[in-house]
Design an enzyme around this catalytic site. Structure first.
Site, mmCIF file in Angstrom:
data_model
loop_
_atom_site.group_PDB
_atom_site.id
_atom_site.type_symbol
_atom_site.label_atom_id
_atom_site.label_comp_id
_atom_site.label_asym_id
_atom_site.label_seq_id
_atom_site.Cartn_x
_atom_site.Cartn_y
_atom_site.Cartn_z
ATOM 1 N N TYR A 1 -14.874 20.210 -3.171
ATOM 2 C CA TYR A 1 -13.914 19.557 -2.286
ATOM 3 C C TYR A 1 -14.390 19.616 -0.833
ATOM 4 O O TYR A 1 -14.742 20.692 -0.336
ATOM 5 C CB TYR A 1 -12.539 20.205 -2.380
ATOM 6 C CG TYR A 1 -11.838 20.023 -3.717
ATOM 7 C CD1 TYR A 1 -12.226 19.036 -4.613
ATOM 8 C CD2 TYR A 1 -10.783 20.860 -4.080
ATOM 9 C CE1 TYR A 1 -11.593 18.889 -5.836
ATOM 10 C CE2 TYR A 1 -10.136 20.708 -5.304
ATOM 11 C CZ TYR A 1 -10.547 19.731 -6.177
ATOM 12 O OH TYR A 1 -9.910 19.583 -7.381
ATOM 13 N N SER B 1 -11.194 22.949 -16.764
ATOM 14 C CA SER B 1 -10.488 21.767 -16.270
ATOM 15 C C SER B 1 -11.048 20.553 -16.992
ATOM 16 O O SER B 1 -12.271 20.436 -17.156
ATOM 17 C CB SER B 1 -10.689 21.637 -14.756
ATOM 18 O OG SER B 1 -9.996 20.533 -14.224
ATOM 19 N N ASN B 2 -10.160 19.680 -17.466
ATOM 20 C CA ASN B 2 -10.554 18.409 -18.110
ATOM 21 C C ASN B 2 -11.366 18.625 -19.389
ATOM 22 O O ASN B 2 -12.208 17.808 -19.733
ATOM 23 C CB ASN B 2 -11.355 17.539 -17.126
ATOM 24 C CG ASN B 2 -10.637 17.343 -15.801
ATOM 25 O OD1 ASN B 2 -9.556 16.777 -15.760
ATOM 26 N ND2 ASN B 2 -11.223 17.831 -14.716
ATOM 27 N N TRP C 1 -2.874 17.630 -12.642
ATOM 28 C CA TRP C 1 -3.315 17.078 -11.363
ATOM 29 C C TRP C 1 -2.964 15.597 -11.285
ATOM 30 O O TRP C 1 -2.743 14.946 -12.298
ATOM 31 C CB TRP C 1 -4.798 17.333 -11.115
ATOM 32 C CG TRP C 1 -5.814 16.794 -12.087
ATOM 33 C CD1 TRP C 1 -6.356 17.442 -13.159
ATOM 34 C CD2 TRP C 1 -6.471 15.517 -12.035
ATOM 35 N NE1 TRP C 1 -7.291 16.652 -13.788
ATOM 36 C CE2 TRP C 1 -7.393 15.469 -13.108
ATOM 37 C CE3 TRP C 1 -6.382 14.410 -11.175
ATOM 38 C CZ2 TRP C 1 -8.205 14.356 -13.353
ATOM 39 C CZ3 TRP C 1 -7.190 13.302 -11.411
ATOM 40 C CH2 TRP C 1 -8.087 13.281 -12.495
ATOM 41 N N SER C 2 -2.884 15.083 -10.046
ATOM 42 C CA SER C 2 -2.441 13.708 -9.780
ATOM 43 C C SER C 2 -1.074 13.423 -10.414
ATOM 44 O O SER C 2 -0.912 12.453 -11.160
ATOM 45 C CB SER C 2 -3.476 12.689 -10.270
ATOM 46 O OG SER C 2 -4.581 12.654 -9.401
ATOM 47 N N PHE D 1 -6.003 6.433 -12.868
ATOM 48 C CA PHE D 1 -7.077 7.220 -12.268
ATOM 49 C C PHE D 1 -7.292 6.762 -10.823
ATOM 50 O O PHE D 1 -8.046 5.861 -10.545
ATOM 51 C CB PHE D 1 -8.365 7.078 -13.080
ATOM 52 C CG PHE D 1 -9.471 8.006 -12.631
ATOM 53 C CD1 PHE D 1 -9.372 9.368 -12.854
ATOM 54 C CD2 PHE D 1 -10.586 7.512 -11.989
ATOM 55 C CE1 PHE D 1 -10.375 10.232 -12.436
ATOM 56 C CE2 PHE D 1 -11.593 8.371 -11.578
ATOM 57 C CZ PHE D 1 -11.491 9.729 -11.802
ATOM 58 N N ASP E 1 -5.323 5.068 -8.842
ATOM 59 C CA ASP E 1 -4.881 3.688 -8.636
ATOM 60 C C ASP E 1 -3.682 3.596 -7.710
ATOM 61 O O ASP E 1 -3.038 2.556 -7.630
ATOM 62 C CB ASP E 1 -4.519 3.035 -9.988
ATOM 63 C CG ASP E 1 -5.742 2.768 -10.839
ATOM 64 O OD1 ASP E 1 -6.855 2.788 -10.294
ATOM 65 O OD2 ASP E 1 -5.586 2.533 -12.045
#
Length: 309
Positions: free
Chosen positions: A52, A149-150, A217-218, A224, A226
């Site tokens: 980040y 993560s993911n 997250w998000s 994604f 958007d």
């Protein structure tokens, strides 16, 4: 603010997390105000990643330089970071994990991470190297808990063959409008229906079965990156009508309802906020304690365009 003991750890964590991926351009005072707004709302969990910022560890360094936690202040926060994304590649090698964690600790001005996550799956992963890195970090007291993560269930299982420490977190994208990990199970085995396609190999059920906490997250993104669905009456008029109706009924901002939709799930998920606006932190945190009824939860789900067979 609702808190709970993260399974597999001794951490008493808020179910809302302040994500700090966008703070690289903020002043010291702005960073302190943002973090202070989270603390005042009852949030005790901070999310970082080595990638980040405009340079490696940029946002971690911005935080460390601005906040400069005292030892007592440090113990009041759960600090999480992530490792594994490099420019043009993913890297779960022992050498990179160890070097990056040391750089994170220096940037954050702390001697340990409460949680370290492997950021995005490295298909070239050698799980023995991950295990060796985690063992070194844990033995040195530099990292106290680990996760991913993911990652899919199969990817987690591969790591678990070698990693001795529990993998206690999986951070994944999730919002009312981007919820395939929930929606596919609701419409299972329906030929010809896009919603029934399993895109994640069953992350939700696997995580519940293995005491892995999902972090969303998000939580306000349409898809994604958007844009957000809150207030978007062109794409989601019905959803925003329902959100506004429930916000009025619970006397909270609309963002709180979007958060409550995630935290209402019995999987006891956490929500990662990515905003740099202290007011939005407060608005979103108001959803922590709201327990939507089943009828309200499913109204939001179907208003977002999903079906109930």
């Amino acid at each position: 603010m609702k808190t709970f003991t993260l399974p597999g750890t001794t951490l008493e964590a808020s179910n809302i997390i302040l994500g700090l991926m966008r703070i690289s351009k903020l002043s010291d005072e702005e960073v302190r105000e943002l973090v202070g707004s989270a603390r005042d709302a009852g949030i005790n969990y901070l999310d970082h990643a080595d990638v980040y910022g405009d340079e490696p560890h940029g946002c971690e360094r911005r935080f460390g330089d601005a906040v400069r936690l005292s030892p007592s202040e440090r113990e009041s926060w759960i600090i999480q970071s992530k490792v594994g994304i490099r420019e043009g590649s993913f890297d779960f090698s022992k050498e990179h994990i160890l070097a990056s964690v040391d750089e994170s600790l220096e940037a954050l001005r702390t001697d340990h991470l409460d949680v370290l996550l492997l950021h995005r799956p490295d298909t070239l992963v050698e799980p023995e190297e991950v295990a060796a890195a985690f063992e070194t970090l844990h033995a040195a007291g530099k990292v106290r808990n680990f996760g991913v993560s993911n990652h899919t269930p199969g990817q987690v299982e591969l790591l678990k063959r070698f990693v001795r420490q529990p993998l206690v977190i999986n951070q994944v994208q999730l919002s009312i409008t981007h919820a395939p990990l929930i929606a596919s199970g609701i419409a299972a085995n329906m030929a010809g229906l896009d919603q029934s396609i399993v895109r994640d190999n069953g992350i939700l059920d696997y995580s519940r079965l293995h005491d892995i906490t999902l972090q969303a997250w998000s939580p306000f993104q349409k898809a994604f990156f958007d844009g957000v669905f809150l207030g978007d009456r062109e794409s989601y008029p019905e959803l925003n009508d329902v959100i506004d109706e429930l916000a009025a009924a619970y006397d909270v901002p609309p963002a709180a309802i979007a958060v409550a939709w995630i935290t209402r799930h019995p999987a006891q998920m956490q929500v990662v906020l990515g905003t740099t606006n202290p007011g939005r932190v407060r608005d979103s945190a108001a959803g922590s304690d709201i327990s939507l009824t089943r009828q309200e939860w499913y109204r939001l789900f179907t208003a977002a365009g999903y079906i109930l067979p």
